[in-house]
Scaffold this motif. Sequence first.
Motif, PDB file in Angstrom:
ATOM      1  N   UNK A 142      -2.381  -4.480  18.921  1.00  0.00           N
ATOM      2  CA  UNK A 142      -2.893  -5.297  17.828  1.00  0.00           C
ATOM      3  C   UNK A 142      -2.304  -4.778  16.516  1.00  0.00           C
ATOM      4  N   UNK A 143      -2.228  -5.651  15.540  1.00  0.00           N
ATOM      5  CA  UNK A 143      -1.938  -5.212  14.175  1.00  0.00           C
ATOM      6  C   UNK A 143      -3.111  -5.668  13.321  1.00  0.00           C
ATOM      7  N   UNK A 144      -3.656  -4.740  12.540  1.00  0.00           N
ATOM      8  CA  UNK A 144      -4.827  -5.035  11.726  1.00  0.00           C
ATOM      9  C   UNK A 144      -4.565  -4.744  10.257  1.00  0.00           C
ATOM     10  N   UNK A 145      -5.171  -5.546   9.396  1.00  0.00           N
ATOM     11  CA  UNK A 145      -5.096  -5.296   7.956  1.00  0.00           C
ATOM     12  C   UNK A 145      -6.111  -4.219   7.608  1.00  0.00           C
ATOM     13  N   UNK A 146      -5.665  -3.207   6.856  1.00  0.00           N
ATOM     14  CA  UNK A 146      -6.541  -2.104   6.450  1.00  0.00           C
ATOM     15  C   UNK A 146      -7.269  -2.490   5.165  1.00  0.00           C
ATOM     16  N   UNK A 147      -8.494  -2.924   5.300  1.00  0.00           N
ATOM     17  CA  UNK A 147      -9.266  -3.410   4.156  1.00  0.00           C
ATOM     18  C   UNK A 147      -9.389  -2.338   3.068  1.00  0.00           C
ATOM     19  N   UNK A 148      -9.491  -1.073   3.477  1.00  0.00           N
ATOM     20  CA  UNK A 148      -9.662   0.000   2.493  1.00  0.00           C
ATOM     21  C   UNK A 148      -8.443   0.164   1.588  1.00  0.00           C
ATOM     22  N   UNK A 149      -7.307  -0.420   1.974  1.00  0.00           N
ATOM     23  CA  UNK A 149      -6.088  -0.296   1.174  1.00  0.00           C
ATOM     24  C   UNK A 149      -6.035  -1.276   0.013  1.00  0.00           C
ATOM     25  N   UNK A 150      -6.990  -2.214  -0.012  1.00  0.00           N
ATOM     26  CA  UNK A 150      -7.016  -3.236  -1.062  1.00  0.00           C
ATOM     27  C   UNK A 150      -8.332  -3.111  -1.828  1.00  0.00           C
ATOM     28  N   UNK A 151      -8.265  -2.524  -3.018  1.00  0.00           N
ATOM     29  CA  UNK A 151      -9.478  -2.194  -3.775  1.00  0.00           C
ATOM     30  C   UNK A 151     -10.338  -3.413  -4.122  1.00  0.00           C
ATOM     31  N   UNK A 152      -9.700  -4.580  -4.249  1.00  0.00           N
ATOM     32  CA  UNK A 152     -10.440  -5.774  -4.670  1.00  0.00           C
ATOM     33  C   UNK A 152     -11.033  -6.557  -3.505  1.00  0.00           C
ATOM     34  N   UNK A 153     -10.980  -6.003  -2.291  1.00  0.00           N
ATOM     35  CA  UNK A 153     -11.514  -6.758  -1.154  1.00  0.00           C
ATOM     36  C   UNK A 153     -13.012  -7.023  -1.349  1.00  0.00           C
ATOM     37  N   UNK A 154     -13.403  -8.272  -1.219  1.00  0.00           N
ATOM     38  CA  UNK A 154     -14.797  -8.684  -1.420  1.00  0.00           C
ATOM     39  C   UNK A 154     -15.065  -9.251  -2.793  1.00  0.00           C
TER      40      UNK A 154
END
Length: 456
Positions: A142-154
């Motif tokens: 699988x390839x997953x997006x690392x949410x923690x790498x994008x400070x503006x997530x949410x």
Amino acid sequence: MIRLTNFATRQKEAFEPLDEANVRMYVCGPTVYDRAHMGNARSAVVFDTLYRLLRYVYGVEAVTYVRNITDVDDKINARAVESGRSIGEITAETTGWYVEDMAALGCLLPDQTPRATDYIKRMIEMIERLIAQGHAYEAERHVLFAVSSFDDYGKFSGRSLEDMQAGARVEVAPYKRDPMDFVLWKPSEETLPGWDSPWGRGRPGWHIECSAMSEALLGRTFDIHGGGGDLIFPHHENEIAQSTCAHDGAPMARYWLHNEMLQVEGRKMSKSLGNFFTVRDRLDDGTPGEVMRFVLLSAHYRKPMDWTEDKVQSAESALRRWRSLTAGAEPGQPAPQVVEALSDDLNTAGAQAVLHQLAAAVDSGEVDSGVLLASAQLMGLLTPEIGDWAEAVDLSALEVAFSDIRAKAMETKDFSELDALKARLTAAGVEVKMSREGVSLTPGVGFDAEALKELP
């Protein structure tokens, strides 16, 4: 000036395209595994109306409207297993259904209707960029997006990371570094659609599709991104995260618009409640597509739309009258009040109110019928392509006969013949209006021209 409520800022803003000669809009389209229901249709009709307004303001050649087709999805795979048919056969058939049904509602074909399966290479390239930049990782094919790498997530959806984690499913895939990380690529079994990739044979996650297709057709940053309110999270939140990171911080879109959901007679549309229906269901039961479009535009796009049979009947009555008033007319220029209403955050309900006023003014001879026609056509109504159901009918001879019988009744005080004729006209779907000025007969709901042949 067009003003739009930008969900990204939660404010109504003046619309200023990046390039007035190249206005670009992307709208999330259907996942093609079944017939489109009326909720799907609302989004298509809303953004078709915005498309028409943009073309009117900036010019037909200056606007590019892209609406994607998702033709690789687990729902499609499940339908193939369930039906025993091939995935390609199902997606080809259901895509055709969607195009036909939206055309029946008066929707113009977008300038581009990309199919996800035609952009797999672009998706793989974008995923490779995200991995190279540290925003995605491979784990167990699988390839997953690392949410923690994008400070503006949410930030877009207004959700905190803590709230999103609390709302995540109890069972989290063991290969995820964080419960909120989302799939960009996943492995495919031999029985499922799959493409070769650096991570093995597999298929894309849902969210990466729109990021790759919009980049390919509209560039890194474009003007308007639209879709249903149910897509705000996680779909649009995830699109923004992966596109922004893949594009070195450049925003994906400048204005984000979402239409609210559809209700039926005050209740959520649901198969379990028995109030679920598709566009084709209503077409097959005789409801004209133009009538459906009218109803869908009768509420502001940012408010819930309550579909009722009373609204359907009122819409049919109004449209029959407007078509009668504009029969033989050539469209002029839309009334400024209609353009102003639509330019004010696509206020279709306000624009419809103006159309009612224009119809009354045309009836009294104060306004040319071409103004009403052009104004309605700006909203996708009274167009030649959608109007076969309500051909103009000349009831002038019947009006004269009715007026003569009415005059006789007033003189003799015997209203039996007049009442009988009125009852027959009403049964044939004719709206009868009597006033001091005279008699007016207009085709109404359920109009049946055949039933009038034996009348005087």
